[in-house]
Scaffold this motif. Structure first.
Motif, PDB file in Angstrom:
ATOM      1  N   ALA A 182       1.211  -5.564   9.681  1.00  0.00           N
ATOM      2  CA  ALA A 182      -0.221  -5.593   9.996  1.00  0.00           C
ATOM      3  C   ALA A 182      -0.576  -4.774  11.229  1.00  0.00           C
ATOM      4  O   ALA A 182      -1.659  -4.191  11.299  1.00  0.00           O
ATOM      5  N   VAL A 183       0.314  -4.735  12.206  1.00  0.00           N
ATOM      6  CA  VAL A 183       0.000  -4.114  13.492  1.00  0.00           C
ATOM      7  C   VAL A 183       0.458  -2.661  13.493  1.00  0.00           C
ATOM      8  O   VAL A 183       1.557  -2.346  13.049  1.00  0.00           O
ATOM      9  N   GLY A 184      -0.408  -1.798  14.012  1.00  0.00           N
ATOM     10  CA  GLY A 184      -0.088  -0.383  14.104  1.00  0.00           C
ATOM     11  C   GLY A 184      -1.294   0.401  14.544  1.00  0.00           C
ATOM     12  O   GLY A 184      -2.277  -0.157  15.055  1.00  0.00           O
ATOM     13  N   SER A 185      -1.226   1.723  14.378  1.00  0.00           N
ATOM     14  CA  SER A 185      -2.370   2.558  14.747  1.00  0.00           C
ATOM     15  C   SER A 185      -3.619   2.171  13.971  1.00  0.00           C
ATOM     16  O   SER A 185      -4.736   2.293  14.461  1.00  0.00           O
ATOM     17  N   VAL A 186      -3.418   1.715  12.754  1.00  0.00           N
ATOM     18  CA  VAL A 186      -4.497   1.136  11.949  1.00  0.00           C
ATOM     19  C   VAL A 186      -4.136  -0.318  11.693  1.00  0.00           C
ATOM     20  O   VAL A 186      -3.165  -0.611  11.006  1.00  0.00           O
ATOM     21  N   SER A 187      -4.896  -1.220  12.269  1.00  0.00           N
ATOM     22  CA  SER A 187      -4.603  -2.646  12.117  1.00  0.00           C
ATOM     23  C   SER A 187      -5.085  -3.148  10.763  1.00  0.00           C
ATOM     24  O   SER A 187      -6.193  -2.821  10.322  1.00  0.00           O
ATOM     25  N   LEU A 188      -4.234  -3.911  10.118  1.00  0.00           N
ATOM     26  CA  LEU A 188      -4.569  -4.503   8.827  1.00  0.00           C
ATOM     27  C   LEU A 188      -4.673  -6.015   8.987  1.00  0.00           C
ATOM     28  O   LEU A 188      -3.833  -6.623   9.656  1.00  0.00           O
ATOM     29  N   PRO A 189      -5.660  -6.642   8.404  1.00  0.00           N
ATOM     30  CA  PRO A 189      -5.741  -8.108   8.458  1.00  0.00           C
ATOM     31  C   PRO A 189      -4.506  -8.735   7.800  1.00  0.00           C
ATOM     32  O   PRO A 189      -4.095  -8.304   6.712  1.00  0.00           O
ATOM     33  N   PRO A 190      -3.897  -9.730   8.436  1.00  0.00           N
ATOM     34  CA  PRO A 190      -2.720 -10.368   7.834  1.00  0.00           C
ATOM     35  C   PRO A 190      -2.976 -10.903   6.437  1.00  0.00           C
ATOM     36  O   PRO A 190      -2.070 -10.876   5.587  1.00  0.00           O
ATOM     37  N   THR A 191      -4.199 -11.369   6.174  1.00  0.00           N
ATOM     38  CA  THR A 191      -4.508 -11.866   4.827  1.00  0.00           C
ATOM     39  C   THR A 191      -4.436 -10.746   3.804  1.00  0.00           C
ATOM     40  O   THR A 191      -3.976 -10.956   2.670  1.00  0.00           O
ATOM     41  N   ASP A 192      -4.888  -9.554   4.196  1.00  0.00           N
ATOM     42  CA  ASP A 192      -4.798  -8.405   3.279  1.00  0.00           C
ATOM     43  C   ASP A 192      -3.347  -7.983   3.081  1.00  0.00           C
ATOM     44  O   ASP A 192      -2.959  -7.553   1.983  1.00  0.00           O
ATOM     45  N   VAL A 193      -2.545  -8.092   4.130  1.00  0.00           N
ATOM     46  CA  VAL A 193      -1.127  -7.758   4.002  1.00  0.00           C
ATOM     47  C   VAL A 193      -0.469  -8.666   2.973  1.00  0.00           C
ATOM     48  O   VAL A 193       0.241  -8.197   2.064  1.00  0.00           O
ATOM     49  N   VAL A 194      -0.704  -9.962   3.098  1.00  0.00           N
ATOM     50  CA  VAL A 194      -0.133 -10.908   2.144  1.00  0.00           C
ATOM     51  C   VAL A 194      -0.670 -10.650   0.738  1.00  0.00           C
ATOM     52  O   VAL A 194       0.079 -10.713  -0.258  1.00  0.00           O
ATOM     53  N   ALA A 195      -1.962 -10.330   0.635  1.00  0.00           N
ATOM     54  CA  ALA A 195      -2.563 -10.083  -0.677  1.00  0.00           C
ATOM     55  C   ALA A 195      -1.983  -8.829  -1.329  1.00  0.00           C
ATOM     56  O   ALA A 195      -1.716  -8.810  -2.535  1.00  0.00           O
ATOM     57  N   ILE A 196      -1.774  -7.780  -0.537  1.00  0.00           N
ATOM     58  CA  ILE A 196      -1.212  -6.540  -1.091  1.00  0.00           C
ATOM     59  C   ILE A 196       0.212  -6.773  -1.579  1.00  0.00           C
ATOM     60  O   ILE A 196       0.609  -6.303  -2.661  1.00  0.00           O
ATOM     61  N   LEU A 197       1.002  -7.500  -0.796  1.00  0.00           N
ATOM     62  CA  LEU A 197       2.358  -7.809  -1.231  1.00  0.00           C
ATOM     63  C   LEU A 197       2.349  -8.692  -2.479  1.00  0.00           C
ATOM     64  O   LEU A 197       3.156  -8.501  -3.399  1.00  0.00           O
ATOM     65  N   GLY A 198       1.428  -9.648  -2.515  1.00  0.00           N
ATOM     66  CA  GLY A 198       1.308 -10.497  -3.705  1.00  0.00           C
ATOM     67  C   GLY A 198       0.897  -9.713  -4.931  1.00  0.00           C
ATOM     68  O   GLY A 198       1.338 -10.007  -6.051  1.00  0.00           O
ATOM     69  N   GLN A 199       0.066  -8.693  -4.733  1.00  0.00           N
ATOM     70  CA  GLN A 199      -0.367  -7.849  -5.845  1.00  0.00           C
ATOM     71  C   GLN A 199       0.808  -7.092  -6.453  1.00  0.00           C
ATOM     72  O   GLN A 199       0.834  -6.841  -7.664  1.00  0.00           O
ATOM     73  N   GLN A 200       1.805  -6.733  -5.616  1.00  0.00           N
ATOM     74  CA  GLN A 200       2.970  -6.031  -6.138  1.00  0.00           C
ATOM     75  C   GLN A 200       3.863  -6.956  -6.949  1.00  0.00           C
ATOM     76  O   GLN A 200       4.512  -6.529  -7.902  1.00  0.00           O
TER      77      GLN A 200
END
Length: 382
Positions: free
Chosen positions: A61-79
């Protein structure tokens, strides 16, 4: 009823640290630390497993472009479950997370787990609490082997496989040389082991620098210098399979041989009396840890002190039994290196700090503290 290893884990661990040259150890009265009474092994595993999952999510989630942790979990779940989750996030999130950050985080976890397992095994094999792939010069030997082929341009087995084979050969030769230099009359002391490892590490590092200074391609020289300091930046998916397989298989073998590693805690004579062929077992384990170290150095560079710090922290939680230490160390090592890589790319953003520099900043003071404690114990035993 507790096993003999469980009953004597605390005392044999102290015997290893206080007198690594001894070939036998007398059983001592059982002493269980208050921490071992408070924290059970399953609880430790659950907590470390949860910490690892949190570290993975935060690292993604953390980096030059921050991603919401909920979106991180959702993207991984989508895979994992395609079509079950409505993709309500920007399309760029998939690229950032799946193509850039996820391979990097996974490699950091693999290398952290592998270095911790190798450090744990080495400390048992040489019966010395200061053993570590970096301190013993194994990482420097692997670096020299890989850099030699990269500078000369050899690509017999492919751009990735060739450095791995060369790194394995370099680490194996270095480990054999350190063990031969540190052994005298079949015995080994902390001082000889550390001096032999540090001396060879300096020599091999100097040879590596010599190769770099004579390299004709400035871009190759710059990339290798960055790689030598340790980094998982720019990791791609095709980089992951070989180190993942080697670390998993190596960990499985170490777990299978955890009983033999436990026998070495009581000394070589005691282990031989109980039926362990110490020379043959140690030779096979040296080949295994050299292979694991060579592969990890080939993909991430020389990252030091992880194999020194993590095993000691784990023994404070679960004791000296390798059936418990190895699984716990891999979880803690993976978590530590993922968080260290996160700090490396965010602390001085937009510049990135080499991963090996951060682990050295943590490991250097720890090594000094451990060496001072080791010296005090050796004086107390005289």
């Amino acid at each position: 009823m507790r096993s003999s290893v469980d009953a004597l884990s605390e005392d044999t661990n102290q015997a290893v640290e206080s007198n690594p040259a001894a070939d036998s150890a007398r059983p001592a009265p059982e002493r269980v630390s208050p921490r071992e009474r408070r924290v059970s092994y399953p609880v430790v595993l659950v907590l470390l497993g949860a910490a690892l999952m949190v570290a993975v999510v935060v690292g993604l989630a953390v980096g030059s472009v921050s991603l919401p942790p909920t979106d991180v979990v959702a993207i991984l779940g989508q895979q994992v479950f395609p079509g079950w989750i409505d993709p309500g996030w920007p399309a760029t999130y998939d690229t950032i997370l799946l193509d850039v950050r996820l391979p990097r985080v996974l490699l950091a976890g693999i290398v952290g787990a592998g270095l911790s397992a190798v450090g744990t095994a080495l400390q048992a094999l040489v019966r010395n609490p200061l053993a570590d792939p970096f301190l013993l010069g194994i990482s420097s030997g692997a670096s020299l082997g890989a850099v030699t082929l990269l500078v000369t341009g050899a690509t017999v087995l492919g751009t990735l496989a060739t450095p791995m084979v060369a790194a394995f050969a370099g680490s194996m030769v270095t480990l054999a040389a350190v063990y031969a230099l540190a052994s005298s009359g079949g015995r080994m002391t902390t001082t000889r082991l550390v001096l032999a490892g540090v001396a060879l590490s300096y020599v091999l590092s100097a040879l590596t620098d010599l190769l770099l200074s004579t390299a004709s391609d400035p871009h190759l020289m710059a990339s290798i210098r960055f790689w030598r300091l340790g980094s998982v930046a720019g990791t791609e998916w095709q980089t992951l399979p070989i180190p993942a397989i080697v670390v998993l298989v190596g960990l499985a073998v170490l777990l299978w041989q955890s009983g033999s590693l436990n026998l070495l805690l009581a000394g070589e004579e005691s282990a031989g009396t109980l039926g362990l062929d110490v020379h043959r077992f140690r030779t096979g384990m040296f080949v295994l840890v050299s292979l694991m170290t060579g592969v990890m150095v080939a993909v991430s560079g020389a990252i030091g002190f992880v194999g020194l710090m993590v095993p000691h922290a784990v023994r404070m939680l679960v004791g000296a039994d390798h059936r418990r230490v190895l699984p716990t160390a891999t979880l803690l090592g993976a978590t530590f290196l993922i968080l260290a890589d996160l700090a490396a790319r965010t602390v001085a953003a937009p510049q990135e700090i080499q991963l090996g520099v951060l682990t050295a900043l943590c490991g250097g003071p720890f090594f000094v503290w451990l060496l001072r404690r080791q010296t005090r114990r050796e004086k107390a035993d005289r």
